[in-house]
Design a protein around this motif. Structure first.
Motif, mmCIF file in Angstrom:
data_model
loop_
_atom_site.group_PDB
_atom_site.id
_atom_site.type_symbol
_atom_site.label_atom_id
_atom_site.label_comp_id
_atom_site.label_asym_id
_atom_site.label_seq_id
_atom_site.Cartn_x
_atom_site.Cartn_y
_atom_site.Cartn_z
ATOM 1 N N PHE A 153 50.457 83.022 102.663
ATOM 2 C CA PHE A 153 51.114 83.339 103.929
ATOM 3 C C PHE A 153 50.281 84.327 104.746
ATOM 4 O O PHE A 153 50.099 84.143 105.960
ATOM 5 C CB PHE A 153 52.496 83.930 103.665
ATOM 6 N N ILE A 154 49.749 85.348 104.101
ATOM 7 C CA ILE A 154 48.951 86.350 104.812
ATOM 8 C C ILE A 154 47.700 85.719 105.405
ATOM 9 O O ILE A 154 47.351 85.956 106.571
ATOM 10 C CB ILE A 154 48.580 87.506 103.864
ATOM 11 N N LYS A 173 46.165 86.981 108.856
ATOM 12 C CA LYS A 173 44.719 87.186 108.954
ATOM 13 C C LYS A 173 44.033 85.925 109.475
ATOM 14 O O LYS A 173 43.129 85.378 108.849
ATOM 15 C CB LYS A 173 44.143 87.567 107.590
ATOM 16 N N THR A 174 44.470 85.465 110.636
ATOM 17 C CA THR A 174 43.918 84.240 111.215
ATOM 18 C C THR A 174 43.688 84.426 112.707
ATOM 19 O O THR A 174 44.565 84.931 113.408
ATOM 20 C CB THR A 174 44.886 83.050 111.007
ATOM 21 N N ASP A 175 42.509 84.072 113.157
ATOM 22 C CA ASP A 175 42.220 84.058 114.589
ATOM 23 C C ASP A 175 42.634 82.686 115.125
ATOM 24 O O ASP A 175 41.869 81.718 115.073
ATOM 25 C CB ASP A 175 40.733 84.317 114.845
ATOM 26 N N PHE A 176 43.846 82.599 115.627
ATOM 27 C CA PHE A 176 44.423 81.309 115.983
ATOM 28 C C PHE A 176 43.665 80.642 117.124
ATOM 29 O O PHE A 176 43.161 81.293 118.035
ATOM 30 C CB PHE A 176 45.891 81.469 116.375
ATOM 31 N N SER A 177 43.597 79.318 117.041
ATOM 32 C CA SER A 177 43.047 78.483 118.102
ATOM 33 C C SER A 177 44.002 77.312 118.310
ATOM 34 O O SER A 177 44.928 77.111 117.525
ATOM 35 C CB SER A 177 41.644 77.983 117.731
ATOM 36 N N HIS A 224 40.564 75.386 110.592
ATOM 37 C CA HIS A 224 41.327 76.264 109.709
ATOM 38 C C HIS A 224 42.362 77.101 110.459
ATOM 39 O O HIS A 224 43.274 77.634 109.830
ATOM 40 C CB HIS A 224 40.387 77.226 108.972
ATOM 41 N N SER A 225 42.213 77.232 111.760
ATOM 42 C CA SER A 225 43.031 78.188 112.505
ATOM 43 C C SER A 225 43.931 77.525 113.543
ATOM 44 O O SER A 225 44.518 78.216 114.363
ATOM 45 C CB SER A 225 42.108 79.185 113.219
ATOM 46 N N GLY A 226 44.045 76.216 113.512
ATOM 47 C CA GLY A 226 44.798 75.496 114.543
ATOM 48 C C GLY A 226 46.273 75.870 114.566
ATOM 49 O O GLY A 226 46.971 75.750 113.556
ATOM 50 N N ILE A 227 46.728 76.329 115.694
ATOM 51 C CA ILE A 227 48.137 76.709 115.819
ATOM 52 C C ILE A 227 49.032 75.474 115.864
ATOM 53 O O ILE A 227 50.204 75.523 115.455
ATOM 54 C CB ILE A 227 48.343 77.597 117.068
ATOM 55 N N SER A 247 48.948 74.388 99.392
ATOM 56 C CA SER A 247 47.729 74.379 98.582
ATOM 57 C C SER A 247 46.466 74.519 99.421
ATOM 58 O O SER A 247 45.362 74.419 98.885
ATOM 59 C CB SER A 247 47.648 73.087 97.765
ATOM 60 N N GLY A 248 46.620 74.758 100.735
ATOM 61 C CA GLY A 248 45.431 74.859 101.570
ATOM 62 C C GLY A 248 45.625 75.758 102.760
ATOM 63 O O GLY A 248 46.440 76.679 102.738
ATOM 64 N N ASP A 249 44.874 75.472 103.810
ATOM 65 C CA ASP A 249 44.914 76.311 105.013
ATOM 66 C C ASP A 249 45.265 75.487 106.252
ATOM 67 O O ASP A 249 44.840 75.793 107.344
ATOM 68 C CB ASP A 249 43.590 77.043 105.207
ATOM 69 N N PHE A 250 46.035 74.419 106.063
ATOM 70 C CA PHE A 250 46.531 73.556 107.130
ATOM 71 C C PHE A 250 45.459 72.675 107.758
ATOM 72 O O PHE A 250 45.747 71.969 108.721
ATOM 73 C CB PHE A 250 47.231 74.366 108.229
ATOM 74 N N ALA A 251 44.233 72.705 107.249
ATOM 75 C CA ALA A 251 43.228 71.760 107.748
ATOM 76 C C ALA A 251 43.712 70.343 107.448
ATOM 77 O O ALA A 251 44.093 70.041 106.320
ATOM 78 C CB ALA A 251 41.880 72.017 107.085
#
Length: 224
Positions: free
Chosen positions: A115-116, A121-125, A130-133, A171-175
């Motif tokens: 979750f963190i 700790k994500t620079d959203f785009s 990896h950072s897609g909102i 299990s991942g980072d939403f990629a």
């Protein structure tokens, strides 16, 4: 593999619901070979059968175990094929370290860290790998639909949506998470029932989303 996986998963539950055991068993064999996460469908199949009192009979019936055996046989064939062609039963899992995505079953045991890393700790785009909102918003929509559908779907279909939607996310980072949502057909059934008399709401949500995907893809923006 989304289209084939979706077709096999929907066919599995259709044939099982029609008591056509052997076509359902064939789908059970092919699902883990199509995508390793196909083995996860064993959980909703077993859970649904148990909750529907399928295993409560005292007399042993071979038919009770055909579908679970099919999943195990399919996964065994998948591992055997990997061993034959690569020399490593778990070549696919080991190859993950060469990809930009961070999918690993180890993340399932560290939900706080997950979750963190994904929400703090994500620079959203808008649509980053990896950072897609957008992936995160769709995950929120998935959770809302899952909660709303709990009383509308039968046990097996609800558990299917629960397991096949949560495990890829946790299990991942939403990629590529949008790809994993494509196969959650029980939620599409639920939404179709809810919106059958209100197609304008469906179009209002889906047409702009499809337009965004088309534009993003044409601009080489990651849309899975």
């Amino acid at each position: 593999t989304e289209s084939l996986f979706l077709a096999l998963a929907a066919a599995l539950f259709y044939y099982a619901g029609e008591n056509r055991l052997w076509p359902a068993a064939l789908c059970a064999v092919l699902l883990p070979m199509t995508r390793p996460t196909g083995l996860l469908i064993l959980a909703p199949v077993l859970g649904g059968l148990y909750l529907n009192e399928y295993f409560k009979g005292r007399v042993f019936r071979f038919s009770k175990w055909v579908l679970p055996a099919g999943f195990l046989a399919g996964y065994g064939l998948y591992l055997g094929t990997m061993k034959l062609l690569t020399g490593d039963y778990f070549a696919a899992a080991h190859s993950e370290k060469f990809f930009l995505t961070n999918y690993s079953t180890a993340h399932l045991f560290h939900p706080v860290d997950w979750f963190i890393n994904n929400f703090i700790k994500t620079d959203f785009s808008i649509a980053g790998l990896h950072s897609g909102i957008l992936n995160r918003l769709l995950f929120g929509g998935y959770l809302a639909a899952l909660i709303a559908s709990r009383k509308k779907l039968n046990h097996s279909l609800f558990l299917f949506s629960l397991v096949l939607g949560l495990v890829p996310a946790l299990s991942g980072d939403f990629a590529s998470y949008m790809r994993y949502m494509v196969v959650l057909f029980p939620l599409f059934i639920f939404l179709a029932i809810k919106l059958k008399d209100k197609p304008e709401y469906y179009l209002l949500a889906c047409l702009p989303l499809q337009a965004f995907f088309a534009l993003a893809h044409s601009l080489y923006i990651w849309v899975a």
